[in-house]
Design a protein around this motif. Structure first.
Motif, PDB file in Angstrom:
ATOM      1  N   GLY A 100      85.335  57.718  37.325  1.00 20.88           N
ATOM      2  CA  GLY A 100      86.345  58.713  37.661  1.00 20.88           C
ATOM      3  C   GLY A 100      85.843  60.138  37.584  1.00 20.88           C
ATOM      4  O   GLY A 100      86.616  61.080  37.661  1.00 20.88           O
ATOM      5  N   PHE A 101      84.514  60.326  37.451  1.00 19.49           N
ATOM      6  CA  PHE A 101      83.956  61.662  37.310  1.00 19.49           C
ATOM      7  C   PHE A 101      83.837  62.404  38.634  1.00 19.49           C
ATOM      8  O   PHE A 101      84.097  63.585  38.712  1.00 19.49           O
ATOM      9  N   GLY A 102      83.454  61.736  39.664  1.00 20.73           N
ATOM     10  CA  GLY A 102      83.098  62.382  40.923  1.00 20.73           C
ATOM     11  C   GLY A 102      84.268  62.884  41.744  1.00 20.73           C
ATOM     12  O   GLY A 102      85.416  62.886  41.300  1.00 20.73           O
ATOM     13  N   PRO A 103      83.950  63.320  42.962  1.00 24.12           N
ATOM     14  CA  PRO A 103      84.981  63.845  43.861  1.00 24.12           C
ATOM     15  C   PRO A 103      85.936  62.750  44.327  1.00 24.12           C
ATOM     16  O   PRO A 103      85.612  61.558  44.265  1.00 24.12           O
ATOM     17  N   SER A 104      87.092  63.168  44.782  1.00 24.39           N
ATOM     18  CA  SER A 104      88.076  62.225  45.330  1.00 24.39           C
ATOM     19  C   SER A 104      87.477  61.503  46.521  1.00 24.39           C
ATOM     20  O   SER A 104      86.661  62.052  47.253  1.00 24.39           O
ATOM     21  N   PHE A 105      87.893  60.272  46.710  1.00 23.42           N
ATOM     22  CA  PHE A 105      87.391  59.490  47.828  1.00 23.42           C
ATOM     23  C   PHE A 105      88.522  58.648  48.406  1.00 23.42           C
ATOM     24  O   PHE A 105      89.591  58.523  47.812  1.00 23.42           O
TER      25      PHE A 105
ATOM     26  N   ARG B  75      83.262  69.777  48.882  1.00 23.42           N
ATOM     27  CA  ARG B  75      83.004  71.209  48.688  1.00 23.42           C
ATOM     28  C   ARG B  75      83.779  71.738  47.487  1.00 23.42           C
ATOM     29  O   ARG B  75      83.215  72.414  46.618  1.00 23.42           O
ATOM     30  N   ASP B  76      85.059  71.403  47.407  1.00 19.17           N
ATOM     31  CA  ASP B  76      85.888  71.888  46.303  1.00 19.17           C
ATOM     32  C   ASP B  76      85.405  71.352  44.960  1.00 19.17           C
ATOM     33  O   ASP B  76      85.382  72.071  43.955  1.00 19.17           O
ATOM     34  N   TRP B  77      85.026  70.086  44.928  1.00 24.79           N
ATOM     35  CA  TRP B  77      84.538  69.473  43.699  1.00 24.79           C
ATOM     36  C   TRP B  77      83.252  70.163  43.239  1.00 24.79           C
ATOM     37  O   TRP B  77      83.090  70.482  42.059  1.00 24.79           O
ATOM     38  N   ALA B  78      82.345  70.407  44.172  1.00 24.17           N
ATOM     39  CA  ALA B  78      81.085  71.075  43.826  1.00 24.17           C
ATOM     40  C   ALA B  78      81.333  72.505  43.356  1.00 24.17           C
ATOM     41  O   ALA B  78      80.751  72.952  42.362  1.00 24.17           O
ATOM     42  N   GLU B  79      82.205  73.227  44.040  1.00 22.86           N
ATOM     43  CA  GLU B  79      82.498  74.613  43.658  1.00 22.86           C
ATOM     44  C   GLU B  79      83.133  74.701  42.273  1.00 22.86           C
ATOM     45  O   GLU B  79      82.901  75.659  41.540  1.00 22.86           O
ATOM     46  N   ALA B  80      83.919  73.702  41.907  1.00 17.78           N
ATOM     47  CA  ALA B  80      84.558  73.701  40.586  1.00 17.78           C
ATOM     48  C   ALA B  80      83.527  73.558  39.466  1.00 17.78           C
ATOM     49  O   ALA B  80      83.826  73.870  38.312  1.00 17.78           O
ATOM     50  N   ARG B  81      82.317  73.116  39.802  1.00 18.87           N
ATOM     51  CA  ARG B  81      81.266  72.938  38.804  1.00 18.87           C
ATOM     52  C   ARG B  81      80.227  74.049  38.852  1.00 18.87           C
ATOM     53  O   ARG B  81      79.191  73.977  38.206  1.00 18.87           O
ATOM     54  N   ARG B  82      80.510  75.078  39.577  1.00 21.20           N
ATOM     55  CA  ARG B  82      79.598  76.220  39.694  1.00 21.20           C
ATOM     56  C   ARG B  82      79.576  76.997  38.385  1.00 21.20           C
ATOM     57  O   ARG B  82      80.621  77.291  37.806  1.00 21.20           O
TER      58      ARG B  82
END
Length: 80
Positions: free
Chosen positions: A44-49, A64-71
């Motif tokens: 359950g860690f990764g981006p929505s799928f 993109r949103d998931w990656a940006e949230a970890r910036r």
């Protein structure tokens, strides 16, 4: 008689980001392995799928949103 060919309008940016991509493309986008994405789905860690049937798909916007949230700006910065 002049014939006009009907061409489709150029894809808008929102259409691109709302598009779905396969697991291998998602892994490439995130610079991760497919196996890592598979592990993330289990935990359950990764981006929505999306799972239409047996296949797995990711929406570009979600990646993109998931990656940006970890910036982060430093290694000492806490996760949000």
């Amino acid at each position: 008689m002049t014939h006009f060919h009907k061409t489709s309008p150029p894809m808008e940016a929102t259409d691109y980001w709302d598009g779905f991509i396969a697991e291998i493309e998602a892994a490439d986008y995130l610079c991760q392995s497919v196996r890592t994405l598979q592990k993330w789905r289990v935990t359950g860690f990764g981006p929505s799928f999306y799972k239409p049937g047996r296949s797995v798909r990711y929406r570009r916007r979600d990646l993109r949103d998931w990656a940006e949230a970890r910036r982060r700006s430093s290694t000492s910065q806490d996760a949000a």
